[in-house]
Design a protein around this motif. Sequence first.
Motif, PDB file in Angstrom:
ATOM      1  N   GLN A  78      35.303  33.895 -19.119  1.00 26.69           N
ATOM      2  CA  GLN A  78      35.958  35.023 -19.781  1.00 26.69           C
ATOM      3  C   GLN A  78      35.624  36.346 -19.097  1.00 26.69           C
ATOM      4  O   GLN A  78      35.713  37.411 -19.717  1.00 26.69           O
ATOM      5  N   THR A  79      35.257  36.289 -17.852  1.00 33.63           N
ATOM      6  CA  THR A  79      34.903  37.504 -17.119  1.00 33.63           C
ATOM      7  C   THR A  79      36.140  38.161 -16.522  1.00 33.63           C
ATOM      8  O   THR A  79      37.202  37.557 -16.412  1.00 33.63           O
ATOM      9  N   GLU A  80      35.960  39.417 -16.103  1.00 33.56           N
ATOM     10  CA  GLU A  80      37.034  40.137 -15.431  1.00 33.56           C
ATOM     11  C   GLU A  80      36.911  40.070 -13.914  1.00 33.56           C
ATOM     12  O   GLU A  80      37.915  40.087 -13.206  1.00 33.56           O
ATOM     13  N   VAL A  81      35.679  39.983 -13.413  1.00 31.43           N
ATOM     14  CA  VAL A  81      35.450  40.021 -11.962  1.00 31.43           C
ATOM     15  C   VAL A  81      34.625  38.833 -11.483  1.00 31.43           C
ATOM     16  O   VAL A  81      34.993  38.147 -10.523  1.00 31.43           O
ATOM     17  N   LEU A  82      33.515  38.562 -12.142  1.00 32.45           N
ATOM     18  CA  LEU A  82      32.589  37.552 -11.643  1.00 32.45           C
ATOM     19  C   LEU A  82      33.163  36.140 -11.790  1.00 32.45           C
ATOM     20  O   LEU A  82      33.714  35.781 -12.827  1.00 32.45           O
ATOM     21  N   GLY A  83      33.012  35.359 -10.726  1.00 38.43           N
ATOM     22  CA  GLY A  83      33.441  33.972 -10.746  1.00 38.43           C
ATOM     23  C   GLY A  83      34.925  33.753 -10.544  1.00 38.43           C
ATOM     24  O   GLY A  83      35.410  32.629 -10.691  1.00 38.43           O
ATOM     25  N   ALA A  99      26.221  31.768   0.658  1.00 42.80           N
ATOM     26  CA  ALA A  99      26.672  33.033   0.076  1.00 42.80           C
ATOM     27  C   ALA A  99      26.481  34.186   1.057  1.00 42.80           C
ATOM     28  O   ALA A  99      27.335  35.080   1.156  1.00 42.80           O
ATOM     29  N   HIS A 100      25.371  34.195   1.780  1.00 46.52           N
ATOM     30  CA  HIS A 100      25.154  35.228   2.793  1.00 46.52           C
ATOM     31  C   HIS A 100      26.252  35.184   3.859  1.00 46.52           C
ATOM     32  O   HIS A 100      26.794  36.230   4.255  1.00 46.52           O
ATOM     33  N   GLN A 101      26.582  34.003   4.313  1.00 48.53           N
ATOM     34  CA  GLN A 101      27.627  33.858   5.322  1.00 48.53           C
ATOM     35  C   GLN A 101      28.975  34.353   4.802  1.00 48.53           C
ATOM     36  O   GLN A 101      29.724  35.032   5.510  1.00 48.53           O
ATOM     37  N   TRP A 102      29.264  34.014   3.562  1.00 47.09           N
ATOM     38  CA  TRP A 102      30.523  34.429   2.949  1.00 47.09           C
ATOM     39  C   TRP A 102      30.565  35.945   2.759  1.00 47.09           C
ATOM     40  O   TRP A 102      31.586  36.595   3.002  1.00 47.09           O
ATOM     41  N   ALA A 103      29.445  36.514   2.330  1.00 42.51           N
ATOM     42  CA  ALA A 103      29.383  37.963   2.128  1.00 42.51           C
ATOM     43  C   ALA A 103      29.581  38.714   3.436  1.00 42.51           C
ATOM     44  O   ALA A 103      30.299  39.727   3.492  1.00 42.51           O
ATOM     45  N   LEU A 104      28.963  38.232   4.496  1.00 46.88           N
ATOM     46  CA  LEU A 104      29.116  38.858   5.807  1.00 46.88           C
ATOM     47  C   LEU A 104      30.550  38.768   6.310  1.00 46.88           C
ATOM     48  O   LEU A 104      31.013  39.614   7.075  1.00 46.88           O
ATOM     49  N   ALA A 105      31.254  37.728   5.847  1.00 44.14           N
ATOM     50  CA  ALA A 105      32.656  37.543   6.248  1.00 44.14           C
ATOM     51  C   ALA A 105      33.616  38.336   5.363  1.00 44.14           C
ATOM     52  O   ALA A 105      34.827  38.284   5.571  1.00 44.14           O
ATOM     53  N   GLY A 106      33.073  39.065   4.386  1.00 38.88           N
ATOM     54  CA  GLY A 106      33.911  39.933   3.570  1.00 38.88           C
ATOM     55  C   GLY A 106      34.219  39.453   2.173  1.00 38.88           C
ATOM     56  O   GLY A 106      35.185  39.923   1.558  1.00 38.88           O
ATOM     57  N   ALA A 107      33.430  38.534   1.634  1.00 35.27           N
ATOM     58  CA  ALA A 107      33.679  38.036   0.275  1.00 35.27           C
ATOM     59  C   ALA A 107      33.705  39.182  -0.729  1.00 35.27           C
ATOM     60  O   ALA A 107      32.939  40.131  -0.629  1.00 35.27           O
ATOM     61  N   LYS A 108      34.589  39.066  -1.706  1.00 36.02           N
ATOM     62  CA  LYS A 108      34.718  40.085  -2.736  1.00 36.02           C
ATOM     63  C   LYS A 108      33.531  40.044  -3.694  1.00 36.02           C
ATOM     64  O   LYS A 108      32.872  39.024  -3.837  1.00 36.02           O
ATOM     65  N   GLY A 110      31.577  39.467  -6.907  1.00 32.71           N
ATOM     66  CA  GLY A 110      31.775  38.462  -7.944  1.00 32.71           C
ATOM     67  C   GLY A 110      32.035  37.071  -7.424  1.00 32.71           C
ATOM     68  O   GLY A 110      32.109  36.121  -8.203  1.00 32.71           O
ATOM     69  N   SER A 111      32.154  36.918  -6.097  1.00 31.67           N
ATOM     70  CA  SER A 111      32.365  35.600  -5.512  1.00 31.67           C
ATOM     71  C   SER A 111      31.127  34.737  -5.745  1.00 31.67           C
ATOM     72  O   SER A 111      29.994  35.225  -5.713  1.00 31.67           O
ATOM     73  N   ILE A 142      27.547  36.832  -5.409  1.00 31.34           N
ATOM     74  CA  ILE A 142      27.626  37.977  -4.506  1.00 31.34           C
ATOM     75  C   ILE A 142      28.014  39.231  -5.286  1.00 31.34           C
ATOM     76  O   ILE A 142      29.030  39.248  -5.982  1.00 31.34           O
ATOM     77  N   LEU A 143      27.193  40.278  -5.183  1.00 27.79           N
ATOM     78  CA  LEU A 143      27.485  41.573  -5.782  1.00 27.79           C
ATOM     79  C   LEU A 143      27.497  42.634  -4.694  1.00 27.79           C
ATOM     80  O   LEU A 143      26.808  42.515  -3.684  1.00 27.79           O
ATOM     81  N   ARG A 144      28.276  43.671  -4.931  1.00 22.67           N
ATOM     82  CA  ARG A 144      28.325  44.802  -4.002  1.00 22.67           C
ATOM     83  C   ARG A 144      28.131  46.101  -4.799  1.00 22.67           C
ATOM     84  O   ARG A 144      29.057  46.913  -4.944  1.00 22.67           O
ATOM     85  N   PRO A 145      26.935  46.300  -5.335  1.00 21.07           N
ATOM     86  CA  PRO A 145      26.699  47.480  -6.164  1.00 21.07           C
ATOM     87  C   PRO A 145      26.612  48.766  -5.336  1.00 21.07           C
ATOM     88  O   PRO A 145      26.166  48.754  -4.189  1.00 21.07           O
ATOM     89  N   ASN A 146      27.042  49.845  -5.943  1.00 18.90           N
ATOM     90  CA  ASN A 146      26.883  51.158  -5.327  1.00 18.90           C
ATOM     91  C   ASN A 146      25.492  51.651  -5.694  1.00 18.90           C
ATOM     92  O   ASN A 146      25.306  52.426  -6.637  1.00 18.90           O
TER      93      ASN A 146
END
Length: 321
Positions: A78-83, A99-108, A110-111, A142-146
């Motif tokens: 029931q999330t808006e972004v995560l998962g 997850a590190h590999q995916w994040a480096l490749a540009g994962a959004k 919440g992935s 994967i999170l991308r917090p400011n």
Amino acid sequence: MSKHLRNQLLRLLLEQQSPYISGEEISKQLGCSRAAIWKHVQELRNQGYEIEARSRNGYRLISKPDRIAPEEINFYLQTEVLGKEIRYYPAITSTQESAHQWALAGAKEGSLVIADQQTTGRGRLGTSWVSPAGTGIWMSLILRPNALLKFASHFTLLAAVSVFEAIQSLSSYPIHIKWPNDLLINKKKVCGILTELKGEQDRVDYMVIGIGLNVKQNDQLPSHATSLEEAAGKQYIRAQVIAQILQRIELCYMEYVKEGFAPIRKRWEAGAQSFFGREVQAKTWNGVIKGIAEGLNDDGALIIRSEGEKRIIYSADIQMT
């Protein structure tokens, strides 16, 4: 397309309100033939789903296996972004590495990377994490917090609060937090959290939050560990637990963005009441510190009163004595 249709069929069976859903209705909603429906029903049966097919009535789902594939998680999510984007593996070396590999490749943001088994799962301070097939939740978010790098530790505590509250919502069995991110039942570890990140200058580029949660009873757990089912004496649907954890993380994350660390800190300390006031031993890179655990500072570091002085612990292996 074939996998997509199968997942859509499973969704219809999971969501059906009446005892049966007709083949005609399935065909109409999925835009496929009756023959294709039957083929996908057989494939779902091969995966462990018990599906009854009755002439003139249609199909109904009688029972299902405890799978953690995306289509199962999505049913509860029931999330808006995560998962919203999930990479699932029956077996993998480490969800954290993937997850590190995916994040480096540009994962959004919440992935999620999730696996039914890890062959080389790892925990904090280089420890290994036992991750046998079908017994637990092994996932990396994967999170991308400011956020500034100096506040990275806040997210470890945020994750601990989120998992703590998720488990509380699914069971009344008492669970406790031990600094910084271990969850204990009957003084035995049931969950560990590993937060890693990549930063640029003084800011976080991305963050990977790894969660290892023992759910099913199994004979591979070390003596200091336990599982949800062993402790609570009831069965859990892992996909439902995953969805609940993601929902709680998202709520805590949104609260953190709006209000900062203070409310997260307050809830973390509430979940760690059995930890505070206890004598602990902190094994740090610079030696061992013994004292009484008193609370957290604004950075999320542990405050220990040792020999009349307050000591601030940012990273350590904590043992309660």
